[in-house]
Write a protein that holds these residues in place. Structure first.
Motif, PDB file in Angstrom:
ATOM      1  N   PRO B 115       0.840  -1.214   0.000  1.00 26.85           N
ATOM      2  CA  PRO B 115       0.000   0.000   0.000  1.00 26.85           C
ATOM      3  C   PRO B 115       0.866   1.250   0.000  1.00 26.85           C
ATOM      4  CG  PRO B 115      -0.792  -1.594   1.603  1.00 26.85           C
ATOM      5  CD  PRO B 115       0.495  -2.128   1.086  1.00 26.85           C
ATOM      6  N   GLY B 116       0.546   2.192  -0.882  1.00 27.47           N
ATOM      7  CA  GLY B 116       1.287   3.432  -0.970  1.00 27.47           C
ATOM      8  C   GLY B 116       2.503   3.343  -1.868  1.00 27.47           C
ATOM      9  N   ALA B 117       2.984   2.155  -2.184  1.00 27.42           N
ATOM     10  CA  ALA B 117       4.184   2.034  -3.012  1.00 27.42           C
ATOM     11  C   ALA B 117       3.897   1.286  -4.314  1.00 27.42           C
ATOM     12  CB  ALA B 117       5.279   1.316  -2.238  1.00 27.42           C
ATOM     13  N   TYR B 140       6.025  -3.070 -22.315  1.00 21.12           N
ATOM     14  CA  TYR B 140       6.803  -1.830 -22.463  1.00 21.12           C
ATOM     15  C   TYR B 140       7.044  -1.120 -21.138  1.00 21.12           C
ATOM     16  CZ  TYR B 140       6.122  -2.414 -27.432  1.00 21.12           C
ATOM     17  OH  TYR B 140       6.149  -2.908 -28.697  1.00 21.12           O
ATOM     18  N   GLY B 141       6.271  -1.471 -20.107  1.00 15.80           N
ATOM     19  CA  GLY B 141       6.425  -0.783 -18.840  1.00 15.80           C
ATOM     20  C   GLY B 141       5.648   0.525 -18.828  1.00 15.80           C
ATOM     21  N   MET B 142       5.763   1.276 -17.727  1.00 12.93           N
ATOM     22  CA  MET B 142       4.939   2.475 -17.577  1.00 12.93           C
ATOM     23  C   MET B 142       5.618   3.422 -16.609  1.00 12.93           C
ATOM     24  SD  MET B 142       1.061   2.371 -16.324  1.00 12.93           S
ATOM     25  CE  MET B 142       0.055   3.801 -16.156  1.00 12.93           C
ATOM     26  N   THR B 143       5.527   4.708 -16.885  1.00  6.13           N
ATOM     27  CA  THR B 143       6.094   5.701 -15.970  1.00  6.13           C
ATOM     28  C   THR B 143       4.980   6.637 -15.528  1.00  6.13           C
ATOM     29  OG1 THR B 143       6.684   7.040 -17.861  1.00  6.13           O
ATOM     30  CG2 THR B 143       8.419   5.663 -16.937  1.00  6.13           C
ATOM     31  N   GLY B 144       5.277   7.383 -14.490  1.00  2.00           N
ATOM     32  CA  GLY B 144       4.326   8.387 -14.027  1.00  2.00           C
ATOM     33  C   GLY B 144       3.270   7.809 -13.105  1.00  2.00           C
ATOM     34  N   PRO B 145       2.356   8.671 -12.641  1.00  2.60           N
ATOM     35  CA  PRO B 145       1.336   8.238 -11.693  1.00  2.60           C
ATOM     36  C   PRO B 145       0.342   7.283 -12.326  1.00  2.60           C
ATOM     37  CG  PRO B 145       0.902  10.463 -12.407  1.00  2.60           C
ATOM     38  CD  PRO B 145       2.194  10.084 -13.037  1.00  2.60           C
ATOM     39  N   MET B 146      -0.337   6.518 -11.460  1.00  3.02           N
ATOM     40  CA  MET B 146      -1.265   5.509 -11.950  1.00  3.02           C
ATOM     41  C   MET B 146      -2.305   5.266 -10.865  1.00  3.02           C
ATOM     42  SD  MET B 146      -0.350   1.601 -12.742  1.00  3.02           S
ATOM     43  CE  MET B 146      -1.430   0.560 -13.676  1.00  3.02           C
ATOM     44  N   THR B 147      -3.548   5.142 -11.275  1.00  2.00           N
ATOM     45  CA  THR B 147      -4.611   4.920 -10.310  1.00  2.00           C
ATOM     46  C   THR B 147      -5.088   3.481 -10.422  1.00  2.00           C
ATOM     47  OG1 THR B 147      -5.286   7.189 -10.638  1.00  2.00           O
ATOM     48  CG2 THR B 147      -6.814   5.750  -9.465  1.00  2.00           C
ATOM     49  N   ALA B 156       7.076   4.122  -7.981  1.00  5.29           N
ATOM     50  CA  ALA B 156       8.095   3.536  -8.847  1.00  5.29           C
ATOM     51  C   ALA B 156       7.478   3.247 -10.194  1.00  5.29           C
ATOM     52  CB  ALA B 156       8.606   2.233  -8.232  1.00  5.29           C
ATOM     53  N   PRO B 157       8.292   3.304 -11.260  1.00  2.00           N
ATOM     54  CA  PRO B 157       7.748   2.969 -12.576  1.00  2.00           C
ATOM     55  C   PRO B 157       7.597   1.460 -12.714  1.00  2.00           C
ATOM     56  CG  PRO B 157      10.087   3.410 -12.764  1.00  2.00           C
ATOM     57  CD  PRO B 157       9.732   3.625 -11.314  1.00  2.00           C
ATOM     58  N   MET B 158       6.713   1.056 -13.648  1.00  2.00           N
ATOM     59  CA  MET B 158       6.613  -0.357 -14.013  1.00  2.00           C
ATOM     60  C   MET B 158       7.740  -0.637 -15.001  1.00  2.00           C
ATOM     61  SD  MET B 158       4.914  -3.285 -14.060  1.00  2.00           S
ATOM     62  CE  MET B 158       5.070  -4.716 -15.119  1.00  2.00           C
ATOM     63  N   PRO B 159       8.640  -1.626 -14.721  1.00  2.00           N
ATOM     64  CA  PRO B 159       9.775  -1.853 -15.645  1.00  2.00           C
ATOM     65  C   PRO B 159       9.335  -2.436 -16.988  1.00  2.00           C
ATOM     66  CG  PRO B 159       9.759  -3.491 -13.898  1.00  2.00           C
ATOM     67  CD  PRO B 159       8.671  -2.524 -13.563  1.00  2.00           C
ATOM     68  N   THR B 160      10.202  -2.325 -17.973  1.00  7.63           N
ATOM     69  CA  THR B 160       9.953  -2.908 -19.295  1.00  7.63           C
ATOM     70  C   THR B 160      10.324  -4.388 -19.240  1.00  7.63           C
ATOM     71  OG1 THR B 160      10.595  -0.800 -20.208  1.00  7.63           O
ATOM     72  CG2 THR B 160      10.464  -2.654 -21.738  1.00  7.63           C
ATOM     73  N   ILE B 161       9.321  -5.261 -19.514  1.00 10.47           N
ATOM     74  CA  ILE B 161       9.540  -6.698 -19.308  1.00 10.47           C
ATOM     75  C   ILE B 161       9.795  -7.429 -20.623  1.00 10.47           C
ATOM     76  CG2 ILE B 161       8.518  -8.815 -18.372  1.00 10.47           C
ATOM     77  CD1 ILE B 161       8.817  -6.898 -16.147  1.00 10.47           C
ATOM     78  N   PRO B 211       8.418   3.549 -22.532  1.00 11.80           N
ATOM     79  CA  PRO B 211       7.308   3.112 -21.679  1.00 11.80           C
ATOM     80  C   PRO B 211       6.106   4.040 -21.797  1.00 11.80           C
ATOM     81  CG  PRO B 211       9.375   3.038 -20.481  1.00 11.80           C
ATOM     82  CD  PRO B 211       9.679   3.664 -21.785  1.00 11.80           C
ATOM     83  N   TYR B 212       4.950   3.480 -21.533  1.00  6.63           N
ATOM     84  CA  TYR B 212       3.704   4.240 -21.623  1.00  6.63           C
ATOM     85  C   TYR B 212       3.523   5.135 -20.415  1.00  6.63           C
ATOM     86  CZ  TYR B 212       2.039   1.374 -25.491  1.00  6.63           C
ATOM     87  OH  TYR B 212       1.895   0.781 -26.705  1.00  6.63           O
ATOM     88  N   VAL B 213       2.600   6.114 -20.570  1.00  6.31           N
ATOM     89  CA  VAL B 213       2.064   6.797 -19.390  1.00  6.31           C
ATOM     90  C   VAL B 213       0.589   6.427 -19.301  1.00  6.31           C
ATOM     91  CG1 VAL B 213       3.731   8.674 -19.396  1.00  6.31           C
ATOM     92  CG2 VAL B 213       1.620   8.890 -20.713  1.00  6.31           C
ATOM     93  N   GLU B 214      -0.007   6.674 -18.125  1.00  9.05           N
ATOM     94  CA  GLU B 214      -1.348   6.178 -17.875  1.00  9.05           C
ATOM     95  C   GLU B 214      -2.352   6.632 -18.932  1.00  9.05           C
ATOM     96  OE1 GLU B 214      -3.139   7.513 -14.234  1.00  9.05           O
ATOM     97  OE2 GLU B 214      -4.332   5.689 -14.075  1.00  9.05           O
ATOM     98  N   ALA B 215      -2.242   7.911 -19.324  1.00 14.13           N
ATOM     99  CA  ALA B 215      -3.219   8.464 -20.250  1.00 14.13           C
ATOM    100  C   ALA B 215      -3.225   7.721 -21.578  1.00 14.13           C
ATOM    101  CB  ALA B 215      -2.920   9.942 -20.470  1.00 14.13           C
ATOM    102  N   GLU B 216      -2.030   7.363 -22.047  1.00 15.23           N
ATOM    103  CA  GLU B 216      -1.955   6.654 -23.330  1.00 15.23           C
ATOM    104  C   GLU B 216      -2.694   5.327 -23.251  1.00 15.23           C
ATOM    105  OE1 GLU B 216       2.120   7.158 -25.616  1.00 15.23           O
ATOM    106  OE2 GLU B 216       2.448   6.955 -23.456  1.00 15.23           O
ATOM    107  N   LEU B 217      -2.499   4.613 -22.138  1.00 20.17           N
ATOM    108  CA  LEU B 217      -3.117   3.299 -22.006  1.00 20.17           C
ATOM    109  C   LEU B 217      -4.625   3.401 -21.851  1.00 20.17           C
ATOM    110  CD1 LEU B 217      -0.571   1.417 -19.746  1.00 20.17           C
ATOM    111  CD2 LEU B 217      -1.091   0.967 -22.134  1.00 20.17           C
ATOM    112  N   LEU B 218      -5.061   4.436 -21.155  1.00 19.41           N
ATOM    113  CA  LEU B 218      -6.499   4.548 -20.928  1.00 19.41           C
ATOM    114  C   LEU B 218      -7.260   4.833 -22.205  1.00 19.41           C
ATOM    115  CD1 LEU B 218      -6.598   6.398 -17.499  1.00 19.41           C
ATOM    116  CD2 LEU B 218      -7.226   4.034 -18.000  1.00 19.41           C
ATOM    117  N   LYS B 219      -6.498   5.352 -23.254  1.00 18.45           N
ATOM    118  CA  LYS B 219      -7.159   5.597 -24.530  1.00 18.45           C
ATOM    119  C   LYS B 219      -7.560   4.288 -25.200  1.00 18.45           C
ATOM    120  CE  LYS B 219      -4.437   9.568 -25.622  1.00 18.45           C
ATOM    121  NZ  LYS B 219      -3.263   9.798 -26.430  1.00 18.45           N
TER     122      LYS B 219
END
Lengths: 473, 221
Positions: B115-117, B140-147, B156-161, B211-219
């Motif tokens: 929680p929180g991390a 591809y992984g993901m950077t930035g905030p995420m809900t 922390a970012p999601m790493p590229t797997i 890596p993606y950011v949240e907004a791109e994926l939500l599209k």
């Protein structure tokens, strides 16, 4: 050479060439007693593991390697070479040549063995069966062996008659083959080791070849000579002796893979060896046919040779039967394989060599053995000892083998059930040791008679041999 | 020519001379000058015995040699044929293995993250939702905030797997597919399995990218 001296049983050629042979035989018998002491210690440790375990030099791994090495390279090699030189010299028809080479070679061979045994005791042993001698003495052994062998080869190449006899084939084969075996094995295992699973394959080949291509031919050389000499009859079925000889050389060498049944090697290696184990029975059949005269003859020499011959045949049948994988499942890697090895080395090879030594010594020193009771005692002790030794080991091996494949039985139960048989093995080793001390003492006392004052030559006690006739067969 | 019966154990008498022994046996081998080329037929029983041994040994060798192949360790089998047999792996087994090697550090064995991390995977709408999003997020992984489940994560970012440029793990498509199938199956999650082809299709469509950011994926749907 006058016609009387040609036909006398003991000639000047015998006595002039006796020193290298006597030295070889004496060293052999000396090592035999030492090996018996080591073997006794090793066998006691099998049922009483704490025996001498505080002494680093005599822990079981080292002392059993000492026993095996002394027996093969000390006793069998020296005695076998002595008999081979003597037979080659006699059949060559003249005094042994290059005697100095043989004597120096023998001294260095025994020096090498002594240094090597010290090396094994202090922890320099290699990890290979029958090749435990540390590698720093192995080149010395090769050179010393060749020096001894030169004398035999000269006696053979300088022989008076064009034709050759079975004893000469076997003796010369052993002289030529052993340096090859030892050089090949030590190069591939000690100096420039081959990798991984190849090592047990090479060692299996070497272990089998030491018996099939070296010690058995040496022992057979003596037996093939003594039997027709004593019985006075040409060997029956002798026409097939050449075939038996070549079968042993070519097929016998291939039986090495049987030591690897159940081991981590490609299946064809044990399979080839198993097929060879059956093929080589032809050699044993012909040897049995040739030497069967020994079984009906009396006297010390033929008694030993008969025992050795029967052990030689029994060993071959056992090797063939246990080469089946279903049988090997029980017997392989147990005391049973030790029993087979003892049957070959002790029952067959040593007894054949004893038979030849009993025949040879009176001719070397020009008088009979000094003590008849020692001869008789040695005969009884070695026969009983070998029966007990091989039989007990075989039974212990069968118990061990059946318990090992039974998942429910524990190691403790196995040790408990084999213990009585291992005690019997120790008893057998004591009997054999006593017998071997007797023969050594008898040998040394007989030879010492050469110097002792007041001993008259007893050449007269040798009966004049007659001419052998060939019966139509 | 009778057997000597001299029984003194100290001395065995010789009955014949060396010369005659050599001559007699030479004669038996047919090596006498007047007997050159004389061959004797072996007795039939020896001939049969020897032939029998050869026959037996030959048959045995043929039956148990494994065609002399160095790869055959069981004498009852034949060498392997040329075709390579690929064993089918259970994607859940493979996926669990990957998860325990890589993902477990952040998302934890119980899939709840920290929680929180680190966001949870159990009952996460990102896991059970769109296939396309999930695959891209992991490959591809993901950077930035995420809900996730209404909570904002930005530690922390999601790493590229996946096997793409600048990937930290370079997992092959089938391993990515397996781990995705696994996390859709664990902790009460339900979702269709992800196939290797789906992952491969995403990778070939997107190529190498950052890596993606949240907004791109939500599209994406």
């Amino acid at each position: 050479m006058s016609s009387t001296s040609t036909h006398a049983e003991v000639t000047a050629a015998d006595t002039a060439g006796r020193w290298p042979v006597l030295l070889l035989l004496a060293s052999g018998l000396g090592w035999l007693v030492i090996s018996g002491i080591f073997a006794l210690i090793a066998s006691i440790q099998l049922h009483s593991p704490t025996f001498m375990s505080a002494c680093e030099w005599f822990t079981h791994g080292r002392v059993s390697a000492l026993a095996e090495t002394t027996f093969v390279y000390g006793w069998s090699a020296n005695a076998g070479l002595g008999i081979a030189l003597w037979v080659l010299g006699r059949l060559g028809g003249s005094t042994l040549r290059a005697q100095n080479w043989a004597v120096i070679g023998t001294l260095f061979w025994n020096l090498g063995i002594t240094i090597g045994l010290g090396g094994i005791a202090t922890g320099d042993a290699t990890s290979f069966a029958l090749l435990e001698l540390p590698r720093y003495v192995q080149p010395l052994l090769v050179v010393a062996y060749i020096a001894i062998g030169i004398s035999g080869i000269l006696a053979w190449s300088g022989r008076r008659t064009e034709g050759t006899y079975a004893s000469q084939w076997y003796a010369v084969a052993a002289l030529f083959l052993f340096p090859w075996l030892l050089i090949a094995a030590q190069t591939m295992l000690l100096w420039s080791p081959v990798r991984g699973v190849l090592q047990p394959i090479i060692d299996g080949w070497y272990v089998q070849s030491v018996v099939s291509l070296w010690l058995a031919p040496l022992a057979l050389a003596g037996a093939y000579y003594a039997v027709p000499k004593i019985t006075g009859r040409a060997l029956p079925s002798y026409e097939f002796a050449p075939l038996a000889f070549w079968t042993l050389l070519f097929v016998g060498m291939m039986t090495g893979g049987r030591h690897l049944i159940g081991g981590p090697v490609p299946a064809w290696i044990p399979t080839l060896a198993n097929a060879a184990c059956w093929m080589v029975l032809f050699h044993f059949t012909v040897v049995a046919l040739n030497l069967r005269g020994a079984l009906t003859g009396g006297g010390t020499s033929l008694t030993f040779i008969s025992f050795g011959l029967l052990a030689y045949l029994a060993g071959a049948v056992l090797d063939a039967v246990t080469s089946f994988r279903g049988v090997a499942l029980v017997t392989q890697f147990t005391y049973f394989t030790t029993a087979q090895q003892q049957l070959a080395l002790y029952g067959a090879i040593s007894m054949l060599l004893f038979g030849s030594i009993y025949f040879a010594l009176p001719r070397l020193i020009g008088r009979p053995w000094i003590s008849g009771s020692f001869v008789r005692s040695h005969r009884v002790l070695s026969m009983v000892g070998i029966f007990l030794l091989v039989g007990s080991l075989a039974v212990a091996g069968l118990i061990q083998g059946t318990e090992l494949i039974n998942a429910k039985s524990t190691f403790g139960e196995m040790a408990e059930r084999t213990r009585p048989w291992l005690l019997a093995v120790s008893v057998a080793q004591v009997l054999l040791l006593i017998g071997n001390i007797l023969v050594l003492v008898n040998f040394l006392r007989s030879v010492c008679g050469l110097w002792c004052s007041g001993v008259v030559s007893e050449v007269g006690s040798f009966r004049q041999p007659t001419t052998m006739e060939v019966h139509a067969s | 020519m009778s057997t000597p019966l001299h029984q003194d154990p100290r001395l065995d008498q010789a009955a014949s001379t060396d010369e005659s022994l050599l001559a007699a046996h030479d004669k038996l081998l047919g090596k006498q000058p007047d007997e050159k080329g004389r061959y004797k037929l072996p007795p039939l029983h020896l001939l049969f015995f020897f032939s029998g041994l050869i026959f037996f040994a030959g048959t045995y060798l043929n039956r148990y040699s494994g065609m002399f192949d160095a790869r055959v360790y069981n004498e009852n089998t034949l060498p392997p044929s040329g075709e390579t047999v690929v064993a089918k792996l259970d994607p859940l087994v493979l996926g669990k293995k990957q998860y325990e090697a890589i993902c477990i550090t952040c998302h934890q064995a119980n899939g709840l993250g920290l929680p929180g991390a680190f966001p949870p995977l159990a009952a996460s709408e990102w896991v059970t939702g769109s296939d396309d999003r999930l695959i891209r997020l992991v490959v591809y992984g993901m950077t930035g905030p995420m809900t996730v489940k209404g909570v904002l994560y930005n530690a922390a970012p999601m790493p590229t797997i996946g096997k793409v440029a600048n990937s930290q793990y370079n997992l092959s498509d089938d391993k990515v597919a397996a781990v995705l199938t696994y996390i859709r199956h664990e902790w009460g999650n339900t979702g269709a399995p992800i196939t290797t082809d789906q992952v491969a299709a995403v990778r070939s469509k997107e190529g190498d990218r950052k890596p993606y950011v949240e907004a791109e994926l939500l599209k994406l749907n």
